[in-house]
Design an enzyme around this catalytic site. Structure first.
Site, short mmCIF file in Angstrom:
data_model
loop_
_atom_site.label_atom_id
_atom_site.label_comp_id
_atom_site.label_asym_id
_atom_site.label_seq_id
_atom_site.Cartn_x
_atom_site.Cartn_y
_atom_site.Cartn_z
CG HIS A 266 -2.08 0.98 1.14
ND1 HIS A 266 -1.83 2.34 1.53
CD2 HIS A 266 -3.36 0.87 0.76
CE1 HIS A 266 -3.24 2.63 1.11
NE2 HIS A 266 -3.75 2.05 0.64
CG ASP B 25 -8.73 -4.25 -2.95
OD1 ASP B 25 -9.96 -4.21 -2.50
OD2 ASP B 25 -8.16 -3.23 -3.40
N1 CMC Z 1 3.91 -7.80 -5.02
C1 CMC Z 1 5.18 -8.00 -5.24
N2 CMC Z 1 6.09 -6.68 -5.04
C2 CMC Z 1 5.60 -5.55 -4.65
C3 CMC Z 1 4.32 -5.50 -4.47
C4 CMC Z 1 3.37 -6.67 -4.47
N3 CMC Z 1 2.15 -6.63 -4.21
N4 CMC Z 1 3.82 -4.17 -3.94
C5 CMC Z 1 5.21 -3.58 -4.17
N5 CMC Z 1 5.91 -4.50 -4.39
C6 CMC Z 1 7.40 -4.08 -4.50
C7 CMC Z 1 7.72 -3.32 -5.75
O1 CMC Z 1 8.11 -3.95 -6.90
C8 CMC Z 1 8.96 -2.18 -5.41
O2 CMC Z 1 10.19 -3.27 -5.31
P1 CMC Z 1 11.56 -2.46 -5.58
O3 CMC Z 1 11.66 -1.57 -4.37
O4 CMC Z 1 12.48 -3.65 -5.47
O5 CMC Z 1 11.38 -1.86 -6.90
C9 CMC Z 1 8.45 -2.08 -3.88
O6 CMC Z 1 7.61 -3.03 -3.39
C10 CMC Z 1 7.75 -0.77 -3.82
O7 CMC Z 1 6.54 -0.78 -4.62
P2 CMC Z 1 5.93 0.39 -5.41
O8 CMC Z 1 5.14 0.15 -6.48
O9 CMC Z 1 6.99 1.41 -5.64
O10 CMC Z 1 5.00 0.84 -4.33
P3 CMC Z 1 3.68 1.91 -4.47
O11 CMC Z 1 3.67 2.50 -3.31
O12 CMC Z 1 3.88 2.73 -5.94
O13 CMC Z 1 2.65 0.97 -4.96
C11 CMC Z 1 0.69 -0.44 -4.61
C12 CMC Z 1 1.44 0.76 -4.07
C13 CMC Z 1 -0.62 -0.72 -3.81
C14 CMC Z 1 0.22 -0.15 -6.16
C15 CMC Z 1 1.63 -1.85 -4.80
O14 CMC Z 1 1.87 -2.51 -3.57
C16 CMC Z 1 0.86 -2.88 -5.65
O15 CMC Z 1 0.96 -2.98 -6.93
N6 CMC Z 1 0.15 -3.71 -4.92
C17 CMC Z 1 -0.62 -4.77 -5.58
C18 CMC Z 1 -1.84 -4.16 -6.01
C19 CMC Z 1 -2.98 -3.92 -4.96
O16 CMC Z 1 -3.19 -4.79 -4.22
N7 CMC Z 1 -3.62 -2.96 -5.17
C20 CMC Z 1 -4.70 -2.43 -3.80
C21 CMC Z 1 -4.05 -1.13 -2.92
S1 CMC Z 1 -5.38 -0.98 -1.55
C22 CMC Z 1 -6.69 -0.79 -2.22
C23 CMC Z 1 -6.88 0.38 -3.12
O17 CMC Z 1 -6.03 1.49 -3.03
O18 CMC Z 1 -7.66 0.29 -3.80
#
Ligand code: CMC
Length: 434
Positions: A313, A370
């Site tokens: 998140h 989720d």
């Molecule tokens: N699985 C594997 N790796 C992950 C995940 C995941 N679900 N989420 C983040 N990472 C890794 C990412 O690859 C990155 O690694 P590195 O530092 O080696 O490059 C690191 O963690 C930071 O990730 P980020 O994408 O820069 O973080 P963010 O804050 O931009 O993204 C997020 C947040 C929610 C988009 C992401 O965690 C994600 O894609 N999660 C899966 C989708 C999900 O469950 N979304 C629902 C969010 S909650 C409800 C809502 O908002 O609607």
């Protein structure tokens, strides 16, 4: 009403190219501090750069407080755990919209108005026939919500409080009907019209699952589970879809247009669409991948774009309090409904593995709302692609509250800047000479 900017006595000092700029510090009621750079460009020519807005406060807001480090979520000061336990979705909606819990009389009047606006125009009902049967219900829901601006032209002015008031009731009241019709259309079943003798969540279940051939029996556990899910989704401050609602609203587009855009923003798998993506992932593990462990390895592989859906998140870096509440409910609902616990078992195993895995621990990735919501929706009988429209339904009071807050504070057109990295001026070359 204009929210007063809470200026602190401290200032930040910025030194660039020999010049010094003093920037005010503002401080929220929970002690959150920010450097106010709103006059930085006019004084220095500089803008700030923050791709993805991870470090940018886009507005002042009185609605929802989140502390991502401590896993705190409060609507108007009330902890989410208390609201999930003791409130109802309509009472919580009133709170989110008006800032205070209602008296019984206020709640009755609010409920009555929502109940009486739940029918949709028969011409809107006929719009469904134009969609392909396999259309995603988020696409249908957004299109139908957008069309309300064609059907209710008497309530499009965002600056007229009376017009806004009626449009708020129309949106909250009609969205369950709009979503339920989208499900029924995809299933090829007759639409169920809303029933005024039922509560908000009872009516939604009836419209989604009732069939003309037999009496529909409402289960108290289902009604409570659905109501709790809607409460947990009611607001989440400046997330992607809420920022979209504010952004579109800032152009003075009407509320229906803004809500249609917010629904589309929510549909993406990194945002609300994650609840469907979690189910797809769990089913894939059950049918194809074979083991949760093998799947988890794929999510850590930097050459593979697979993510553990429902994990991670932008704000919560310790735990998502909504996921904690839903994990408990998932067990209760699944036991009560006699639903096959297979997907829940895989989810629990994945969670256990990830929480003890260095990759996930180092990046502070935890289950988000989720991770369990899709399983509960599926246990309730909601079609797999139907869980995201129900997220939209739950989020509607929050979207509206933010949209109204923007206008009430005399909100400006939202218009970020950029740092241009493209070509500098070039001479136009005629096509025959390229
Ligand atoms: N699985 C594997 N790796 C992950 C995940 C995941 N679900 N989420 C983040 N990472 C890794 C990412 O690859 C990155 O690694 P590195 O530092 O080696 O490059 C690191 O963690 C930071 O990730 P980020 O994408 O820069 O973080 P963010 O804050 O931009 O993204 C997020 C947040 C929610 C988009 C992401 O965690 C994600 O894609 N999660 C899966 C989708 C999900 O469950 N979304 C629902 C969010 S909650 C409800 C809502 O908002 O609607």
């Amino acid at each position: 009403m204009t929210l007063a900017t809470p200026v602190s006595t401290d200032v930040a000092t910025l030194n660039v190219d020999g010049a010094t700029y003093e920037l005010p510090i503002i401080e929220g009621t929970e002690g959150e501090r920010a450097i106010d750079i709103s006059r930085l460009r006019s004084s220095s020519g500089l803008i700030t750069f923050d791709q993805g807005y991870a470090n940018t406060g886009s507005t002042l807001s009185d609605i929802t407080f989140i502390n991502g480090e401590e896993g705190i979520l409060r609507y108007r000061g009330y902890p989410i755990e208390v609201l999930a336990e003791r409130s109802t979705f309509l009472e919580t909606s009133y709170l989110v919209l008006h800032g205070e819990l209602p008296t019984q009389e206020q709640l009755d009047a609010f409920t009555d108005r929502i109940t009486r606006h739940s029918l949709i125009h028969e011409k809107i009902r006929r719009m469904y026939d134009a969609f392909p049967l396999d259309a995603h219900p988020m696409a249908v829901t957004s299109a139908v919500v957008g069309s309300l601006s064609a059907f209710y032209q008497d309530s499009l002015d965002p600056l007229d409080p009376e017009q806004v008031d009626i449009s708020v009731f129309r949106l909250l009241a009609k969205l369950p009907t709009i979503c339920a019709f989208a499900f029924k259309y995809a299933m090829g079943q007759p639409f169920n019209y809303p029933r005024n003798d039922l509560s908000y969540s009872e009516n939604l279940l009836w419209m989604m699952f009732g069939v003309p051939t037999e009496e529909y029996r409402l289960s108290e556990a289902n009604v409570r589970a659905l109501d709790t899910l809607l409460i947990l989704h009611a607001d989440h401050e400046q997330n992607c879809s809420t920022s979209t609602m504010r952004m579109v609203g800032s152009s003075r587009a009407n509320i229906y247009a803004s809500a249609a855009a917010a629904i589309m923003a929510l549909s993406g798998p990194l945002h609300g669409g994650a609840n469907q993506a979690v189910l797809d992932m769990l089913e894939d593990i059950a049918a194809v991948e074979g083991s949760a462990k093998a799947f988890l390895e794929k999510t850590k592989d930097t050459n593979d774009t697979t993510r553990l859906m429902g994990f991670g998140h932008r704000v919560y870096k310790n735990f998502d309090p909504r996921a904690t509440i839903l994990k408990k409910h998932a067990h209760e609902v699944i036991e009560d409904l006699g639903y096959s616990p297979r997907l829940l078992e895989i989810a629990l195993e994945l969670e256990e593995l990830a929480l003890n895995d260095d990759y996930y621990v180092q990046r502070q990735l935890y289950p988000n709302v989720d991770f369990y919501s899709g399983i509960i929706y599926e246990a309730l009988g909601v079609p797999e692609n139907g869980s995201t429209p129900l997220f939209a339904l739950g989020r509607m009071p929050g979207w509206i509250a933010h949209w109204r807050e923007h206008h009430e504070e005399g909100g400006r057109l939202n218009r970020p800047r950029q740092i241009y990295t493209g070509e500098t001026t070039r001479a136009y070359v005629p096509i025959e000479a390229r």
